[in-house]
Design a protein around this motif. Sequence first.
Motif, PDB file in Angstrom:
ATOM      1  N   UNK A 293     -16.612  56.252  47.723  1.00 51.50           N
ATOM      2  CA  UNK A 293     -16.454  57.569  47.087  1.00 51.50           C
ATOM      3  C   UNK A 293     -16.425  58.662  48.152  1.00 51.50           C
ATOM      4  N   UNK A 294     -15.840  59.792  47.810  1.00 49.73           N
ATOM      5  CA  UNK A 294     -15.805  60.934  48.730  1.00 49.73           C
ATOM      6  C   UNK A 294     -16.952  61.897  48.470  1.00 49.73           C
ATOM      7  N   UNK A 295     -17.236  62.150  47.203  1.00 44.74           N
ATOM      8  CA  UNK A 295     -18.395  62.953  46.822  1.00 44.74           C
ATOM      9  C   UNK A 295     -19.026  62.300  45.597  1.00 44.74           C
ATOM     10  N   UNK A 296     -20.225  62.753  45.243  1.00 47.29           N
ATOM     11  CA  UNK A 296     -20.947  62.150  44.121  1.00 47.29           C
ATOM     12  C   UNK A 296     -21.440  63.231  43.177  1.00 47.29           C
ATOM     13  N   UNK A 297     -21.317  62.952  41.877  1.00 50.03           N
ATOM     14  CA  UNK A 297     -21.708  63.916  40.862  1.00 50.03           C
ATOM     15  C   UNK A 297     -22.964  63.499  40.135  1.00 50.03           C
ATOM     16  N   UNK A 298     -23.839  64.448  39.891  1.00 50.25           N
ATOM     17  CA  UNK A 298     -25.044  64.239  39.097  1.00 50.25           C
ATOM     18  C   UNK A 298     -25.081  65.288  38.004  1.00 50.25           C
ATOM     19  N   UNK A 299     -25.454  64.869  36.792  1.00 49.49           N
ATOM     20  CA  UNK A 299     -25.540  65.792  35.662  1.00 49.49           C
ATOM     21  C   UNK A 299     -26.966  65.904  35.142  1.00 49.49           C
ATOM     22  N   UNK A 300     -27.520  64.821  34.636  1.00 48.52           N
ATOM     23  CA  UNK A 300     -28.831  64.880  34.008  1.00 48.52           C
ATOM     24  C   UNK A 300     -29.909  65.483  34.915  1.00 48.52           C
ATOM     25  N   UNK A 301     -30.028  65.069  36.183  1.00 46.98           N
ATOM     26  CA  UNK A 301     -31.062  65.689  37.027  1.00 46.98           C
ATOM     27  C   UNK A 301     -30.885  67.198  37.159  1.00 46.98           C
ATOM     28  N   UNK A 302     -29.637  67.654  37.270  1.00 48.00           N
ATOM     29  CA  UNK A 302     -29.400  69.092  37.386  1.00 48.00           C
ATOM     30  C   UNK A 302     -29.640  69.808  36.060  1.00 48.00           C
ATOM     31  N   UNK A 303     -29.300  69.163  34.945  1.00 49.39           N
ATOM     32  CA  UNK A 303     -29.561  69.769  33.642  1.00 49.39           C
ATOM     33  C   UNK A 303     -31.059  69.971  33.428  1.00 49.39           C
ATOM     34  N   UNK A 304     -31.838  68.942  33.728  1.00 49.18           N
ATOM     35  CA  UNK A 304     -33.285  69.040  33.559  1.00 49.18           C
ATOM     36  C   UNK A 304     -33.871  70.143  34.438  1.00 49.18           C
ATOM     37  N   UNK A 305     -33.384  70.236  35.669  1.00 46.90           N
ATOM     38  CA  UNK A 305     -33.880  71.274  36.577  1.00 46.90           C
ATOM     39  C   UNK A 305     -33.463  72.666  36.106  1.00 46.90           C
ATOM     40  N   UNK A 306     -32.201  72.800  35.692  1.00 50.59           N
ATOM     41  CA  UNK A 306     -31.694  74.115  35.285  1.00 50.59           C
ATOM     42  C   UNK A 306     -32.355  74.611  34.015  1.00 50.59           C
ATOM     43  N   UNK A 307     -32.780  73.695  33.160  1.00 48.39           N
ATOM     44  CA  UNK A 307     -33.492  74.094  31.947  1.00 48.39           C
ATOM     45  C   UNK A 307     -34.871  74.646  32.283  1.00 48.39           C
ATOM     46  N   UNK A 308     -35.346  74.359  33.487  1.00 50.52           N
ATOM     47  CA  UNK A 308     -36.666  74.840  33.922  1.00 50.52           C
ATOM     48  C   UNK A 308     -36.558  76.170  34.646  1.00 50.52           C
ATOM     49  N   UNK A 309     -35.791  76.218  35.737  1.00 49.33           N
ATOM     50  CA  UNK A 309     -35.673  77.451  36.516  1.00 49.33           C
ATOM     51  C   UNK A 309     -34.637  77.284  37.615  1.00 49.33           C
ATOM     52  N   UNK A 310     -34.198  78.400  38.165  1.00 46.56           N
ATOM     53  CA  UNK A 310     -33.294  78.342  39.321  1.00 46.56           C
ATOM     54  C   UNK A 310     -34.000  77.709  40.513  1.00 46.56           C
ATOM     55  N   UNK A 311     -35.293  77.994  40.651  1.00 47.04           N
ATOM     56  CA  UNK A 311     -36.071  77.396  41.743  1.00 47.04           C
ATOM     57  C   UNK A 311     -36.075  75.880  41.651  1.00 47.04           C
ATOM     58  N   UNK A 312     -36.211  75.350  40.443  1.00 49.09           N
ATOM     59  CA  UNK A 312     -36.205  73.897  40.260  1.00 49.09           C
ATOM     60  C   UNK A 312     -34.862  73.299  40.666  1.00 49.09           C
ATOM     61  N   UNK A 313     -33.768  74.003  40.382  1.00 49.76           N
ATOM     62  CA  UNK A 313     -32.444  73.525  40.784  1.00 49.76           C
ATOM     63  C   UNK A 313     -32.337  73.506  42.306  1.00 49.76           C
ATOM     64  N   UNK A 314     -32.814  74.574  42.957  1.00 54.22           N
ATOM     65  CA  UNK A 314     -32.770  74.640  44.417  1.00 54.22           C
ATOM     66  C   UNK A 314     -33.620  73.541  45.043  1.00 54.22           C
TER      67      UNK A 314
END
Length: 349
Positions: A293-314
């Motif tokens: 692969x050239x790049x990799x995508x993640x959804x669920x981990x980012x969704x869970x973090x974004x539902x919490x806060x921008x800090x959690x995403x960072x």
Amino acid sequence: MNAPTNISAQTQNRKADHIRICLEEDVQSHQITNGLECYRFTHSCLPELNHDDIDITTAFLGKHLGAPLLISSMTGGTEQAAMINQRLAKVAQHYKIAMGVGSQRVAVEKPQVADTFAVRKYAPDVLLFANLGAVQLNYKYGLDECLRVVDILEADALILHINPLQECIQPKGDTNFRGLLDKISTLCSKLPVPVIAKEVGNGISAAIANKLIAAGVAAIDVAGAGGTSWAKVESERAENPLQRRLGKTFADWGLPTAECITTIRAIAKDVPLIASGGLRHGLDVAVAIALGADIAGLAMPFLQAAATSETAVAELAEVLIAEITTVLFCTGNATLYQLKHSSSLQRIE
């Protein structure tokens, strides 16, 4: 295209349901895995590298990325979705990683929610992907609608997601997939930005990838099985016992992510390839890159973090970058190119 108000409301409600179900219910595959656990890296106890010199930058579709990461397509169309997309976009901008948004069909049907997708102002330099269901090309969507969603996002490319199983189970799903390949080909020839073909968690086979590439698709996102099961998600939304039963029966249907990567790469050496489907940490990302692969995508981990806060995403982005970097260091590879072309990854027999 003017859609009836009740259809717009149904689409918007579906968006809200999807976020709630993914965050609150167990909709992960359990009987099938992404296949990445079948591989391991050979540890190098003497990497002969300075950790500070490791470079995980890359390029995809001609745009520089700070790491081989894509915040995979998730959501839009609701107030909560707007907040999630803003948080994700700000972090994507900071770390120079790619980002896709959820299906923008709701923004076509209900233009007043277009702003919930419009994240370019938060991510001026990021590789951004617009998103529509490919099957909508059989339901009166065409070049104009595709241009509209690209314009809303000021996107660098358009994802066409292909989801026959989800549409079979989804209440009032769109299931006419006849002649779709020709319409995808026509769109690819006319749209001024690249088209990416993406599954939603059941995988793309090498044979179908070959047809999509021949049709003019610029990149493939395998979105293999082993992560979030959209059959399970739609089962949670079922309006009758039949839909509920279908969702449970097909909860673990699909091609594992690792298999999709290796088989597509075997027949298409150069096609830009995104690995997604059940990736949960940077080690998964590194395995996917080493497989081709050239790049990799993640959804669920980012969704869970974004539902919490921008800090959690960072914080999640920081962890993923650290994990990828650690793999390179502990295998004696200074760059992603070296990792991909090394013999560091071994299949576990």
